[in-house]
Design a protein around this motif. Structure first.
Motif, PDB file in Angstrom:
ATOM      1  N   LEU A  85      31.862  43.214 -38.145  1.00 24.02           N
ATOM      2  CA  LEU A  85      31.480  43.956 -39.346  1.00 24.02           C
ATOM      3  C   LEU A  85      30.403  44.991 -39.025  1.00 24.02           C
ATOM      4  O   LEU A  85      30.409  46.106 -39.560  1.00 24.02           O
ATOM      5  N   LEU A  86      29.480  44.618 -38.134  1.00 24.13           N
ATOM      6  CA  LEU A  86      28.307  45.464 -37.900  1.00 24.13           C
ATOM      7  C   LEU A  86      28.466  46.420 -36.719  1.00 24.13           C
ATOM      8  O   LEU A  86      27.850  47.485 -36.692  1.00 24.13           O
ATOM      9  N   ASN A  87      29.279  46.042 -35.738  1.00 21.90           N
ATOM     10  CA  ASN A  87      29.426  46.889 -34.554  1.00 21.90           C
ATOM     11  C   ASN A  87      29.840  48.320 -34.884  1.00 21.90           C
ATOM     12  O   ASN A  87      29.246  49.260 -34.351  1.00 21.90           O
ATOM     13  N   PRO A  88      30.825  48.530 -35.781  1.00 24.36           N
ATOM     14  CA  PRO A  88      31.217  49.907 -36.115  1.00 24.36           C
ATOM     15  C   PRO A  88      30.051  50.725 -36.652  1.00 24.36           C
ATOM     16  O   PRO A  88      30.015  51.950 -36.505  1.00 24.36           O
ATOM     17  N   ALA A  89      29.073  50.063 -37.278  1.00 19.89           N
ATOM     18  CA  ALA A  89      27.920  50.782 -37.828  1.00 19.89           C
ATOM     19  C   ALA A  89      26.874  51.061 -36.755  1.00 19.89           C
ATOM     20  O   ALA A  89      25.812  51.609 -37.046  1.00 19.89           O
ATOM     21  N   GLY A  90      27.172  50.695 -35.525  1.00 16.38           N
ATOM     22  CA  GLY A  90      26.253  50.980 -34.424  1.00 16.38           C
ATOM     23  C   GLY A  90      25.063  50.051 -34.349  1.00 16.38           C
ATOM     24  O   GLY A  90      24.060  50.378 -33.713  1.00 16.38           O
ATOM     25  N   ILE A  91      25.146  48.917 -35.003  1.00 21.39           N
ATOM     26  CA  ILE A  91      24.039  47.956 -34.943  1.00 21.39           C
ATOM     27  C   ILE A  91      24.309  46.952 -33.826  1.00 21.39           C
ATOM     28  O   ILE A  91      25.405  46.411 -33.718  1.00 21.39           O
ATOM     29  N   LYS A  92      23.320  46.751 -32.973  1.00 21.64           N
ATOM     30  CA  LYS A  92      23.465  45.794 -31.880  1.00 21.64           C
ATOM     31  C   LYS A  92      23.475  44.374 -32.445  1.00 21.64           C
ATOM     32  O   LYS A  92      22.584  43.975 -33.193  1.00 21.64           O
ATOM     33  N   VAL A  93      24.520  43.640 -32.100  1.00 20.69           N
ATOM     34  CA  VAL A  93      24.599  42.245 -32.560  1.00 20.69           C
ATOM     35  C   VAL A  93      24.560  41.334 -31.338  1.00 20.69           C
ATOM     36  O   VAL A  93      25.347  41.515 -30.408  1.00 20.69           O
ATOM     37  N   SER A  94      23.632  40.390 -31.317  1.00 20.05           N
ATOM     38  CA  SER A  94      23.571  39.475 -30.175  1.00 20.05           C
ATOM     39  C   SER A  94      23.748  38.036 -30.664  1.00 20.05           C
ATOM     40  O   SER A  94      23.649  37.744 -31.853  1.00 20.05           O
ATOM     41  N   ARG A  95      24.036  37.167 -29.717  1.00 17.50           N
ATOM     42  CA  ARG A  95      24.263  35.754 -30.056  1.00 17.50           C
ATOM     43  C   ARG A  95      23.316  34.939 -29.183  1.00 17.50           C
ATOM     44  O   ARG A  95      23.184  35.230 -27.981  1.00 17.50           O
ATOM     45  N   ILE A  96      22.668  33.917 -29.732  1.00 16.21           N
ATOM     46  CA  ILE A  96      21.809  33.081 -28.899  1.00 16.21           C
ATOM     47  C   ILE A  96      22.667  32.380 -27.839  1.00 16.21           C
ATOM     48  O   ILE A  96      23.860  32.155 -28.051  1.00 16.21           O
ATOM     49  N   ALA A  97      22.049  32.067 -26.685  1.00 12.04           N
ATOM     50  CA  ALA A  97      22.796  31.508 -25.568  1.00 12.04           C
ATOM     51  C   ALA A  97      23.116  30.037 -25.770  1.00 12.04           C
ATOM     52  O   ALA A  97      22.323  29.291 -26.340  1.00 12.04           O
ATOM     53  N   HIS A  98      24.298  29.646 -25.301  1.00 14.86           N
ATOM     54  CA  HIS A  98      24.651  28.226 -25.311  1.00 14.86           C
ATOM     55  C   HIS A  98      24.808  27.772 -23.876  1.00 14.86           C
ATOM     56  O   HIS A  98      25.331  28.493 -23.040  1.00 14.86           O
ATOM     57  N   GLY A  99      24.384  26.601 -23.567  1.00  9.88           N
ATOM     58  CA  GLY A  99      24.494  26.086 -22.201  1.00  9.88           C
ATOM     59  C   GLY A  99      23.896  24.707 -22.095  1.00  9.88           C
ATOM     60  O   GLY A  99      23.734  24.011 -23.096  1.00  9.88           O
ATOM     61  N   ILE A 100      23.569  24.321 -20.883  1.00  4.00           N
ATOM     62  CA  ILE A 100      23.006  22.985 -20.647  1.00  4.00           C
ATOM     63  C   ILE A 100      21.599  22.919 -21.233  1.00  4.00           C
ATOM     64  O   ILE A 100      20.762  23.745 -20.893  1.00  4.00           O
ATOM     65  N   PRO A 101      21.314  21.941 -22.101  1.00  5.25           N
ATOM     66  CA  PRO A 101      19.956  21.809 -22.643  1.00  5.25           C
ATOM     67  C   PRO A 101      18.957  21.535 -21.526  1.00  5.25           C
ATOM     68  O   PRO A 101      19.291  20.856 -20.552  1.00  5.25           O
ATOM     69  N   VAL A 102      17.756  22.069 -21.661  1.00  4.16           N
ATOM     70  CA  VAL A 102      16.713  21.863 -20.666  1.00  4.16           C
ATOM     71  C   VAL A 102      16.378  20.363 -20.591  1.00  4.16           C
ATOM     72  O   VAL A 102      16.224  19.714 -21.614  1.00  4.16           O
ATOM     73  N   GLY A 103      16.293  19.841 -19.376  1.00  2.00           N
ATOM     74  CA  GLY A 103      15.967  18.428 -19.192  1.00  2.00           C
ATOM     75  C   GLY A 103      17.200  17.553 -19.189  1.00  2.00           C
ATOM     76  O   GLY A 103      17.121  16.352 -18.943  1.00  2.00           O
ATOM     77  N   SER A 104      18.358  18.155 -19.468  1.00  2.00           N
ATOM     78  CA  SER A 104      19.602  17.386 -19.499  1.00  2.00           C
ATOM     79  C   SER A 104      20.234  17.384 -18.102  1.00  2.00           C
ATOM     80  O   SER A 104      19.706  17.969 -17.161  1.00  2.00           O
ATOM     81  N   ASP A 105      21.379  16.740 -17.984  1.00  2.00           N
ATOM     82  CA  ASP A 105      22.029  16.560 -16.696  1.00  2.00           C
ATOM     83  C   ASP A 105      23.424  17.185 -16.717  1.00  2.00           C
ATOM     84  O   ASP A 105      24.186  16.937 -17.643  1.00  2.00           O
ATOM     85  N   LEU A 106      23.734  17.981 -15.697  1.00  2.00           N
ATOM     86  CA  LEU A 106      25.034  18.649 -15.615  1.00  2.00           C
ATOM     87  C   LEU A 106      26.171  17.649 -15.750  1.00  2.00           C
ATOM     88  O   LEU A 106      27.176  17.896 -16.422  1.00  2.00           O
ATOM     89  N   GLU A 107      25.977  16.510 -15.093  1.00  2.00           N
ATOM     90  CA  GLU A 107      26.982  15.466 -15.042  1.00  2.00           C
ATOM     91  C   GLU A 107      27.449  15.026 -16.428  1.00  2.00           C
ATOM     92  O   GLU A 107      28.602  14.663 -16.632  1.00  2.00           O
ATOM     93  N   PHE A 108      26.515  15.023 -17.382  1.00  2.00           N
ATOM     94  CA  PHE A 108      26.835  14.500 -18.717  1.00  2.00           C
ATOM     95  C   PHE A 108      27.196  15.592 -19.723  1.00  2.00           C
ATOM     96  O   PHE A 108      27.446  15.303 -20.887  1.00  2.00           O
ATOM     97  N   ALA A 109      27.203  16.845 -19.268  1.00  2.00           N
ATOM     98  CA  ALA A 109      27.512  17.943 -20.189  1.00  2.00           C
ATOM     99  C   ALA A 109      29.014  17.961 -20.460  1.00  2.00           C
ATOM    100  O   ALA A 109      29.825  17.710 -19.567  1.00  2.00           O
ATOM    101  N   ASP A 110      29.394  18.257 -21.707  1.00  2.00           N
ATOM    102  CA  ASP A 110      30.826  18.365 -22.005  1.00  2.00           C
ATOM    103  C   ASP A 110      31.366  19.674 -21.440  1.00  2.00           C
ATOM    104  O   ASP A 110      30.603  20.596 -21.113  1.00  2.00           O
ATOM    105  N   GLU A 111      32.692  19.780 -21.308  1.00  2.00           N
ATOM    106  CA  GLU A 111      33.319  20.917 -20.641  1.00  2.00           C
ATOM    107  C   GLU A 111      33.000  22.241 -21.332  1.00  2.00           C
ATOM    108  O   GLU A 111      32.764  23.252 -20.685  1.00  2.00           O
ATOM    109  N   VAL A 112      33.023  22.228 -22.672  1.00  2.00           N
ATOM    110  CA  VAL A 112      32.812  23.481 -23.398  1.00  2.00           C
ATOM    111  C   VAL A 112      31.399  23.998 -23.169  1.00  2.00           C
ATOM    112  O   VAL A 112      31.191  25.191 -22.925  1.00  2.00           O
ATOM    113  N   THR A 113      30.418  23.090 -23.220  1.00  2.00           N
ATOM    114  CA  THR A 113      29.026  23.489 -22.990  1.00  2.00           C
ATOM    115  C   THR A 113      28.868  24.031 -21.571  1.00  2.00           C
ATOM    116  O   THR A 113      28.226  25.072 -21.354  1.00  2.00           O
ATOM    117  N   LEU A 114      29.497  23.353 -20.603  1.00  2.00           N
ATOM    118  CA  LEU A 114      29.396  23.777 -19.211  1.00  2.00           C
ATOM    119  C   LEU A 114      30.063  25.139 -19.016  1.00  2.00           C
ATOM    120  O   LEU A 114      29.545  26.004 -18.293  1.00  2.00           O
TER     121      LEU A 114
END
Lengths: 199, 199
Positions: free
Chosen positions: A160-189
């Protein structure tokens, strides 16, 4: 008919209307309330009435507030050209707790969810568009939850906003700090891998 | 400081005083309350205030009531010469649900528990003695819970009343109906064995 005095029955019935409170919990809460001093019960009851009566939605960002515009929108120290879009006031408070973001917010009160019959017009989106037309905004940061509905809402807003030239960003998703790669689900990884940055 | 408007902070603080309600649950409840209509919030608040203001302890049996004596004590159809001793009004209601007992009650509001510093004088026992002196009572049925404290309280009352020639009985403990012997704990099974009856 539970056999309790009428006032107690009414209290239990009212308490069962709260989320996650069944008949048994309501009885437990009711007896706890009756065990309190009259002053304490009055304070609890009054806090509900006061909060409901005195809190309104900010006419700018939609956040809950006792003054309009809200404390954040009326703070001259906050950047008005950055708007962080969140689902609820609780998400807004979570963002505030990082003490890093100095822009303003927009509270959607929900997400687009066609399965539940919730379209873009059912959430607090129109006022965001209106807000963007009225002022110069550099960046809209979308901080909806990483659910299907949250992602769909993020996509909808960015298209909706991109055509109006407004920069739209999304917060990052990934492994939570202090967590373990081994226990991360596939989508998060996957999100974590896709969002990799050069160091 | 959570950063929420003051009224919301007060509401959350009041809600955390309820049993089993932590900070997160209180926030969830608070936002749920704010989502309700003003009428509904008033009804909830009023039900607390009314219950606290209008419910008293029955001067005879101690049960919660809006009239004194309570409905059970003032019912001419209930036997005044049978008194069932229970720990709480909820236990009284549980007894009422069996629709079999036609006597009256006495609510202790607690049990004797020396470990917690609760002695016979800290529960509603004195009024039971006074009651027994004032009227002819054939049987006192002790329906305290089958816990160590409940048993100790039952023993205490029976030792107190037996010399006065009042029959004191204890409700039976054993395998719950519909349950399985295999899964019963040893103490319950022992109680069940000890309490066997000729058929």
């Amino acid at each position: 008919m539970s056999g309790y005095p009428r006032q107690l029955e009414i209290l239990i019935k009212e308490l069962t209307k709260l989320p996650g409170v069944g008949e048994k919990s309501a009885q437990r809460l009711a007896f706890h309330i009756l065990d309190k001093d009259e002053d304490q019960v009055d304070a609890l009851a009054q806090s509900m009435v006061n909060a409901k009566r005195q809190l309104k939605h900010c006419s700018v960002c939609g956040n809950l507030t006792d003054s309009d515009p809200c404390a954040i929108c009326s703070d001259p120290g906050r950047r008005k050209d950055q708007i962080c879009v969140v689902e609820t006031p609780r998400d807004l408070m979570a963002m505030e707790r990082i003490r890093e973001y100095k822009g303003t917010y927009h509270v959607l009160y929900g997400v687009i969810s066609p399965m539940d019959g919730i379209g873009p017009e059912d959430i607090n989106l129109k006022s965001l568009i209106k807000r963007l037309q009225g002022q110069d905004v550099e960046e809209v940061i979308i901080a909806t939850n990483p659910t299907i509905q949250g992602e769909a809402t993020a996509m909808y807003i960015s298209k909706l906003l991109n055509p109006a030239g407004i920069k739209v960003s999304r917060i990052a998703h990934g492994i939570p700090v202090g967590s373990d790669l081994e226990f991360a689900d596939e989508v998060t990884l996957l999100k974590s891998f896709e969002g990799r940055r050069t160091i």
